[in-house]
Design an enzyme around this catalytic site. Structure first.
Site, mmCIF file in Angstrom:
data_model
loop_
_atom_site.group_PDB
_atom_site.id
_atom_site.type_symbol
_atom_site.label_atom_id
_atom_site.label_comp_id
_atom_site.label_asym_id
_atom_site.label_seq_id
_atom_site.Cartn_x
_atom_site.Cartn_y
_atom_site.Cartn_z
ATOM 1 N N SER A 119 0.917 -1.237 0.092
ATOM 2 C CA SER A 119 -0.054 -0.189 -0.009
ATOM 3 C C SER A 119 0.707 1.266 -0.080
ATOM 4 C CB SER A 119 -1.074 -0.095 1.146
ATOM 5 O OG SER A 119 -1.487 1.300 1.506
ATOM 6 N N TYR B 40 -1.891 -0.665 10.273
ATOM 7 C CA TYR B 40 -1.962 -0.904 8.732
ATOM 8 C C TYR B 40 -0.594 -0.559 7.839
ATOM 9 C CZ TYR B 40 -3.686 -1.095 4.002
ATOM 10 O OH TYR B 40 -4.175 -1.484 2.562
#
Length: 266
Positions: free
Chosen positions: A142, A155
């Site tokens: 990501s 995350y």
């Protein structure tokens, strides 16, 4: 194109979003798919492939559990005679809590799925892919793993780990002809981000989605799937150990005052 004719391919997180889009794309180009996901929605993905004339088998697994990953690899090998491509795409968001409000159990779970999952995929898929003479492993990281500002601490840390894992594993697989790369999505409309997109539509604020990137929009799963397919294919035969940002240009800049196209900055 038929870049994956006769290729055995595993996609984790195949029940929705990027995983489903990639599964459909791989199958449309001749791939033989093992669609894996914790959700029973993975059966729908396999059914969509079958209805389009493709080949797919659905398997419900927990991508962060070693026994399940081994089962997925063995199932693909049993069905298709080996393994050529692993797309370790499964992941969870873990919410948006800051460092001080995040429970250790949540961080542990996010790391288990988002980082240990890809590690297990490499560990168990790479030897099988090498046995076939080589192939590709693609990981979903990501832009949150590149720098701050795109996700929670848990995350973001997990995705930074995935980026580094792609680099380290590419080196440790030297001589095997197994390539390992990662894609780094920006804001993409998936099951994980659905509430954000739904809220924007209900509030009439769709113009604000992705407004911080130069393309001024969010991505669709198919756009990420195309990059994953490129990295998994022989088109990317000399691309290895890389993390490719697919974010509309978001990560290309540090924070600055925005300049509109055709206008002079003031």
């Amino acid at each position: 194109m038929a870049r994956f004719t006769g290729k055995s391919i595993i996609v984790t997180g195949a029940g929705s979003g990027i995983g489903r889009a990639a599964s459909l794309l791989f199958a449309s180009e001749g791939g033989q798919l093992l669609c894996a996901d914790k959700s029973d929605a993975v059966n729908e993905t396999a059914a969509l492939i079958a209805s389009a004339g493709g080949t797919a088998h659905a398997l419900q697994i927990d991508a962060g559990t070693e026994e399940d990953v081994v089962r997925a690899v063995n199932t693909a090998c049993d069905h298709y005679g080996g393994l050529d491509v692993m797309f370790a795409n499964a992941g969870i968001s873990g919410g948006m809590a800051n460092i001080f409000d995040t429970d250790v159990s949540l961080i542990t779970e996010v790391l288990r799925v988002n980082l240990i999952g890809p590690y297990l995929a490499i560990k168990h898929a790479a030897p099988k892919i090498a046995e076939r003479g080589g192939g590709a492993i693609v990981l979903t990281a990501s832009v949150a793993g590149i720098r701050s500002g795109a996700g929670s601490p848990a995350y973001s840390a997990s995705k930074a780990g995935v980026i580094n894992l792609a680099m380290v594993s590419a080196q440790q697989l030297s001589g095997s002809n197994v390539r390992v790369n990662a894609i780094c999505p920006g804001l993409t409309e998936t099951g994980m981000t659905k509430p954000t997109f739904d809220y924007a539509r209900e509030a009439g604020k769709t113009d604000r989605i992705g407004r911080l990137n130069p393309l001024r929009r969010g991505a669709q799963p198919e756009e990420l799937a195309k990059v994953a397919a490129f990295l998994a294919s022989d088109d990317a035969s000399y691309v290895n150990g890389q993390a490719i940002a697919v974010d509309g240009g978001l990560s290309s800049s540090h924070p600055v005052t925005k300049q509109e196209y055709g206008k002079t900055a003031v």
